[in-house]
Design an enzyme around this catalytic site. Structure first.
Site, PDB file in Angstrom:
ATOM      1  N   GLY A 212      -4.272  35.865  30.681  1.00  0.00           N
ATOM      2  CA  GLY A 212      -3.449  34.804  30.117  1.00  0.00           C
ATOM      3  C   GLY A 212      -3.563  33.531  30.929  1.00  0.00           C
ATOM      4  O   GLY A 212      -4.601  33.247  31.523  1.00  0.00           O
ATOM      5  N   GLU A 213      -2.515  32.730  30.942  1.00  0.00           N
ATOM      6  CA  GLU A 213      -2.440  31.454  31.663  1.00  0.00           C
ATOM      7  C   GLU A 213      -3.320  30.366  31.044  1.00  0.00           C
ATOM      8  O   GLU A 213      -3.340  29.243  31.534  1.00  0.00           O
ATOM      9  CB  GLU A 213      -2.836  31.602  33.144  1.00  0.00           C
ATOM     10  CG  GLU A 213      -2.034  32.597  33.932  1.00  0.00           C
ATOM     11  CD  GLU A 213      -2.513  32.713  35.380  1.00  0.00           C
ATOM     12  OE1 GLU A 213      -3.373  31.898  35.815  1.00  0.00           O
ATOM     13  OE2 GLU A 213      -2.040  33.610  36.082  1.00  0.00           O
TER      14      GLU A 213
END
EC number: 2.4.2.21
Length: 351
Positions: free
Chosen positions: A316-317
């Site tokens: 993610g991120e």
């Protein structure tokens, strides 16, 4: 603000530039189609940017953060405090997306939509604090209508800042312990699929943990199932503040004419919700990668998306999207920089 601004008209791709870019690709010193999907990427970007020779010099990354009440059901391998701790890591430069944004020369902003534990004011973080995380969606809707609207608007505002900075590509990232559970629940509702087909390990659950997560999601679907046909209700009942902000950002990108590069499972679910809210936004979404979460493939198929990479990512991120940017840049460089057969005095294939 309009309560349903997301229904506003989206920009249209430029058909003339699409045609001119395709014609240019056919004149470059290579067999037609030999650069595979890189050719189509360049053509698509030309149509979206309204330029025969597109470029991606200025990249904007926003990481949206928010906590999830469903963590109380024991669905995550990590404690909820990690969400706030990672905000500090983002702005100190130690997170994966921090490193990748630096490498790309991209602008990086972090938006705190609502962590469970109050944080000190962090330089580089926009603390909106719409709520102390969402409610536990097995007991009640995750968000009230006003909270969800404000989160959508937060995504829209981020795109406005990206536009003011002259950005050519928007990447949304997310941080929120429990958000793969929220994303999977939303995907189940939007795709009318059982939890067992779409649930994965998230941050590292074992088989029993995955089974428990699926059971929790089924309880939530039973509670909120009557609203499956309404994407806004699905978002507010099963989603998260950061997921709503992502959806708002993707919708705003399409309305402003900015290309969005969609990251992994959670971002793709937000994109699916955005497309259900306004189908015309789909043309402005490129998809970076196919992640390790089993539900991601189903969501990509529903969006008729062809991701650029398949690296088994599940961080993610916005990290997977950042990793795909050099590929997009090289597609643009090849399209703009290669000589045509006429320019190079190279014989083309007979017509």
């Amino acid at each position: 603000m309009s309560l349903q601004w997301w229904r506003d008209t989206c920009r249209e791709a430029d058909p003339q530039m699409r045609r001119r870019a395709a014609e240019r690709q056919d004149r470059l010193t290579k067999p037609r189609g030999s650069l595979g999907r890189l050719e189509q990427v360049a053509i698509d970007l030309a149509a979206l940017q309204g330029r025969e020779r597109p470029s991606l010099e200025r990249i904007w990354v926003t990481v949206f953060a928010g906590d999830h009440g469903v963590v109380a059901e024991g669905i995550s391998a990590y404690p909820q405090a990690v969400t706030g701790e990672m905000l500090r890591n983002f702005v100190r430069g130690g997170a994966a997306i921090s490193v990748l944004a630096r490498e790309l020369g991209a602008g990086l902003e972090v938006v705190d939509l609502g962590t469970a534990f109050p944080l000190e004011a962090l330089p580089g973080v926009r603390h909106l604090r719409l709520a102390a995380g969402t409610a536990n969606f097995v007991e009640a809707p995750a968000m009230g209508a006003e909270e969800c609207l404000l989160a959508l608007e937060a995504g829209r505002e981020s795109v406005r800042r990206a536009e003011q900075a002259g950005s050519q590509l928007f990447i949304g990232g997310e941080m929120g312990i429990g958000n793969t559970t929220a994303a999977a629940a939303m995907a189940c509702a939007l795709l009318d699929a059982p939890a067992s087909a779409l649930v994965g390990p998230g941050t590292g659950l074992d088989a029993s943990g995955v089974a428990h997560k699926a059971a929790v999601i089924e309880r939530a679907l039973a509670l909120h199932g009557a609203h499956r046909a309404d994407p806004f209700e699905t978002l507010r009942r099963l989603g998260g503040l950061e997921i709503a902000a992502l959806a708002g950002a993707y919708l705003a990108c399409a309305q402003k004419g900015m290309v969005a590069l969609v990251d992994g499972y959670i971002c793709s679910v937000a994109a699916l919700c955005a497309v259900r809210l306004n189908p015309a936004c789909r043309d402005w979404l490129l998809f970076a990668h196919s992640g390790a979460e089993p539900g991601h493939r189903h969501v990509l198929e529903a969006l008729a998306a062809q991701p650029l990479l398949d690296l088994g990512l599940r961080l993610g991120e916005g990290s997977g999207a950042a990793l795909a940017v050099p590929l997009l840049r090289q597609a643009c460089a090849l399209h703009a920089g290669m000589a045509t057969f006429a320019e190079a005095a190279v014989s083309d294939r007979p017509a």
